[in-house]
Design a protein around this motif. Structure first.
Motif, PDB file in Angstrom:
ATOM      1  N   ALA A  84      37.063  37.596  45.192  1.00  0.00           N
ATOM      2  CA  ALA A  84      37.884  38.373  46.119  1.00  0.00           C
ATOM      3  C   ALA A  84      37.033  38.945  47.257  1.00  0.00           C
ATOM      4  O   ALA A  84      37.429  38.920  48.426  1.00  0.00           O
ATOM      5  CB  ALA A  84      38.591  39.500  45.364  1.00  0.00           C
TER       6      ALA A  84
ATOM      7  N   MET B  10      38.917  39.784  50.983  1.00  0.00           N
ATOM      8  CA  MET B  10      40.158  40.446  50.601  1.00  0.00           C
ATOM      9  C   MET B  10      40.041  41.953  50.846  1.00  0.00           C
ATOM     10  O   MET B  10      38.961  42.533  50.725  1.00  0.00           O
ATOM     11  CB  MET B  10      40.454  40.178  49.115  1.00  0.00           C
ATOM     12  CG  MET B  10      41.729  40.820  48.606  1.00  0.00           C
ATOM     13  SD  MET B  10      41.924  40.550  46.829  1.00  0.00           S
ATOM     14  CE  MET B  10      42.160  38.781  46.775  1.00  0.00           C
TER      15      MET B  10
ATOM     16  N   TYR C 164      42.485  44.919  45.275  1.00  0.00           N
ATOM     17  CA  TYR C 164      41.747  44.495  44.074  1.00  0.00           C
ATOM     18  C   TYR C 164      42.540  44.751  42.799  1.00  0.00           C
ATOM     19  O   TYR C 164      42.592  43.900  41.905  1.00  0.00           O
ATOM     20  CB  TYR C 164      40.397  45.200  43.997  1.00  0.00           C
ATOM     21  CG  TYR C 164      39.390  44.746  45.034  1.00  0.00           C
ATOM     22  CD1 TYR C 164      39.639  43.625  45.841  1.00  0.00           C
ATOM     23  CD2 TYR C 164      38.200  45.435  45.232  1.00  0.00           C
ATOM     24  CE1 TYR C 164      38.722  43.222  46.801  1.00  0.00           C
ATOM     25  CE2 TYR C 164      37.273  45.022  46.179  1.00  0.00           C
ATOM     26  CZ  TYR C 164      37.537  43.920  46.962  1.00  0.00           C
ATOM     27  OH  TYR C 164      36.627  43.511  47.904  1.00  0.00           O
TER      28      TYR C 164
ATOM     29  N   VAL D 142      45.243  42.095  42.428  1.00  0.00           N
ATOM     30  CA  VAL D 142      44.762  40.759  42.103  1.00  0.00           C
ATOM     31  C   VAL D 142      44.218  40.702  40.676  1.00  0.00           C
ATOM     32  O   VAL D 142      44.380  39.692  39.974  1.00  0.00           O
ATOM     33  CB  VAL D 142      43.680  40.301  43.113  1.00  0.00           C
ATOM     34  CG1 VAL D 142      42.367  40.997  42.881  1.00  0.00           C
ATOM     35  CG2 VAL D 142      43.474  38.785  43.015  1.00  0.00           C
TER      36      VAL D 142
ATOM     37  N   TYR E 233      47.131  40.255  38.302  1.00  0.00           N
ATOM     38  CA  TYR E 233      47.554  38.850  38.263  1.00  0.00           C
ATOM     39  C   TYR E 233      46.535  38.010  37.486  1.00  0.00           C
ATOM     40  O   TYR E 233      46.908  37.076  36.770  1.00  0.00           O
ATOM     41  CB  TYR E 233      47.710  38.300  39.679  1.00  0.00           C
ATOM     42  CG  TYR E 233      49.061  38.581  40.288  1.00  0.00           C
ATOM     43  CD1 TYR E 233      50.098  37.664  40.184  1.00  0.00           C
ATOM     44  CD2 TYR E 233      49.314  39.781  40.949  1.00  0.00           C
ATOM     45  CE1 TYR E 233      51.349  37.924  40.740  1.00  0.00           C
ATOM     46  CE2 TYR E 233      50.553  40.060  41.502  1.00  0.00           C
ATOM     47  CZ  TYR E 233      51.574  39.126  41.395  1.00  0.00           C
ATOM     48  OH  TYR E 233      52.799  39.396  41.940  1.00  0.00           O
TER      49      TYR E 233
ATOM     50  N   LEU F 232      42.320  31.823  44.331  1.00  0.00           N
ATOM     51  CA  LEU F 232      42.647  32.733  45.435  1.00  0.00           C
ATOM     52  C   LEU F 232      43.077  31.956  46.675  1.00  0.00           C
ATOM     53  O   LEU F 232      43.939  32.412  47.435  1.00  0.00           O
ATOM     54  CB  LEU F 232      41.455  33.629  45.748  1.00  0.00           C
ATOM     55  CG  LEU F 232      41.148  34.722  44.719  1.00  0.00           C
ATOM     56  CD1 LEU F 232      39.946  35.551  45.156  1.00  0.00           C
ATOM     57  CD2 LEU F 232      42.357  35.625  44.506  1.00  0.00           C
TER      58      LEU F 232
ATOM     59  N   LYS G 135      50.474  35.460  48.515  1.00  0.00           N
ATOM     60  CA  LYS G 135      50.113  36.876  48.605  1.00  0.00           C
ATOM     61  C   LYS G 135      49.261  37.134  49.838  1.00  0.00           C
ATOM     62  O   LYS G 135      48.156  37.669  49.760  1.00  0.00           O
ATOM     63  CB  LYS G 135      49.343  37.304  47.338  1.00  0.00           C
ATOM     64  CG  LYS G 135      50.082  37.049  46.025  1.00  0.00           C
ATOM     65  CD  LYS G 135      51.282  37.969  45.874  1.00  0.00           C
ATOM     66  CE  LYS G 135      51.990  37.714  44.561  1.00  0.00           C
ATOM     67  NZ  LYS G 135      53.194  38.562  44.398  1.00  0.00           N
TER      68      LYS G 135
ATOM     69  N   TRP H  92      47.315  40.432  50.667  1.00  0.00           N
ATOM     70  CA  TRP H  92      46.045  40.821  50.030  1.00  0.00           C
ATOM     71  C   TRP H  92      44.891  40.791  51.032  1.00  0.00           C
ATOM     72  O   TRP H  92      43.852  41.382  50.794  1.00  0.00           O
ATOM     73  CB  TRP H  92      45.716  39.878  48.882  1.00  0.00           C
ATOM     74  CG  TRP H  92      46.525  40.125  47.639  1.00  0.00           C
ATOM     75  CD1 TRP H  92      47.382  41.150  47.410  1.00  0.00           C
ATOM     76  CD2 TRP H  92      46.564  39.299  46.468  1.00  0.00           C
ATOM     77  NE1 TRP H  92      47.951  41.040  46.168  1.00  0.00           N
ATOM     78  CE2 TRP H  92      47.465  39.909  45.555  1.00  0.00           C
ATOM     79  CE3 TRP H  92      45.934  38.125  46.080  1.00  0.00           C
ATOM     80  CZ2 TRP H  92      47.742  39.372  44.299  1.00  0.00           C
ATOM     81  CZ3 TRP H  92      46.204  37.592  44.832  1.00  0.00           C
ATOM     82  CH2 TRP H  92      47.100  38.205  43.950  1.00  0.00           C
TER      83      TRP H  92
END
Length: 274
Positions: free
Chosen positions: A151, A156, A161, A164, A167, A198, A205, A208
């Motif tokens: 990330a 991102m 954070y 994510v 998920y 990602l 998403k 993000w």
């Protein structure tokens, strides 16, 4: 300058350290970018567990204080002989009584062994539970570390954070050989590492990432920091980038191609949104 675990803001902190901190719900920043660092929450959990264990031990000790210096094993052995002694006291020692006495003595001999067996079984079950709990925590920590690393590399937004990682708990798994990959039947291509996952999630998403880095504005600075359109996707098809990724990491190239619905060297996929 020494880094503090928790700071109220990033003022005065050198910019290259900013990525090591994650903003909390109260607006403060917590040092989370150092692998293996124990937080105050971890210490609080350990302190609470130790206090509970001491309290439970004292309660057990107080409960059996009435026994004084007597050995509980000796007491149980005497209780195990009650049926035998009652049979002998009745004064009717016949064949049936003899059999009852033999069976009573056998139970007396076996009772301590069975109790020890049951205790060992209980201890083994408790130890297995602890091992399973530790394994689950370690597995989750490893997944979070790898996803957080990917990330950060994808630029991102730090405030995304927590989302994510939630998920990741549902979609990622740790294989027996220590690789973090996506699970089967969770709504994404199975077998993807966090970086490729990602890349696929960017289509679902986008919030993000900062608005200025959405869509094709990401670019790529190497296999470890892929961003933007998947070069194997219908909208991001780019043979130059495909060759670049494949030359650096063939396995990741295969993952990205599968994520886009094609194969390395395969045909350009159909744009489903067209």
């Amino acid at each position: 300058m020494a880094l503090k675990i928790k700071i109220p803001n990033l003022d005065g902190l050198e910019e290259h350290f900013h990525s090591l901190y994650t903003q909390q719900s109260d607006g403060s920043y917590l040092l989370t970018g150092v692998e293996g660092m124990k937080t105050q929450t971890d210490l609080d959990v350990l302190t609470t567990s130790l206090a509970k264990e001491r309290k439970d031990h004292k309660a057990t000790k107080d409960k059996y204080a009435v026994l004084g210096d007597k050995d509980p094993v000796d007491i149980l052995s005497q209780l195990d002989r009650v049926s035998e002694l009652e049979a002998a006291a009745s004064g009717k020692i016949d064949e049936t009584r003899i059999n009852e006495m033999v069976e009573g003595r056998l139970r007396t001999k076996l009772a301590p062994v069975e109790r020890e067996r049951d205790q060992l079984k209980t201890q083994l079950e408790a130890a297995q539970t602890q091992v399973n709990d530790f394994s689950a925590r370690e597995k989750r920590r490893t997944i979070h570390d790898k996803v957080r690393e990917a990330a950060i590399a994808s630029k991102m937004m730090p405030e995304a954070y927590d989302d994510v990682l939630m998920y990741a708990d549902a979609m990622m798994d740790l294989t027996e050989d220590g690789r973090v990959v996506t699970k089967d039947q969770v709504g994404v291509t199975p077998g993807l590492d966090p970086t490729v996952w990602l890349t696929e999630m960017q289509q679902k998403k986008r919030y993000w990432w900062p608005g200025s880095q959405s869509g094709n504005s990401f670019g790529s600075d190497g296999v470890g920091n892929l961003g933007g359109e998947n070069p194997w996707s219908a909208t991001g098809w780019n043979l130059t980038k495909q060759a670049e990724v494949h030359s650096q990491d063939p396995k990741r190239a295969d993952q990205m191609a599968r994520s886009a619905g094609t194969t390395v060297g395969g045909m350009k996929p159909v744009n489903k949104a067209a």
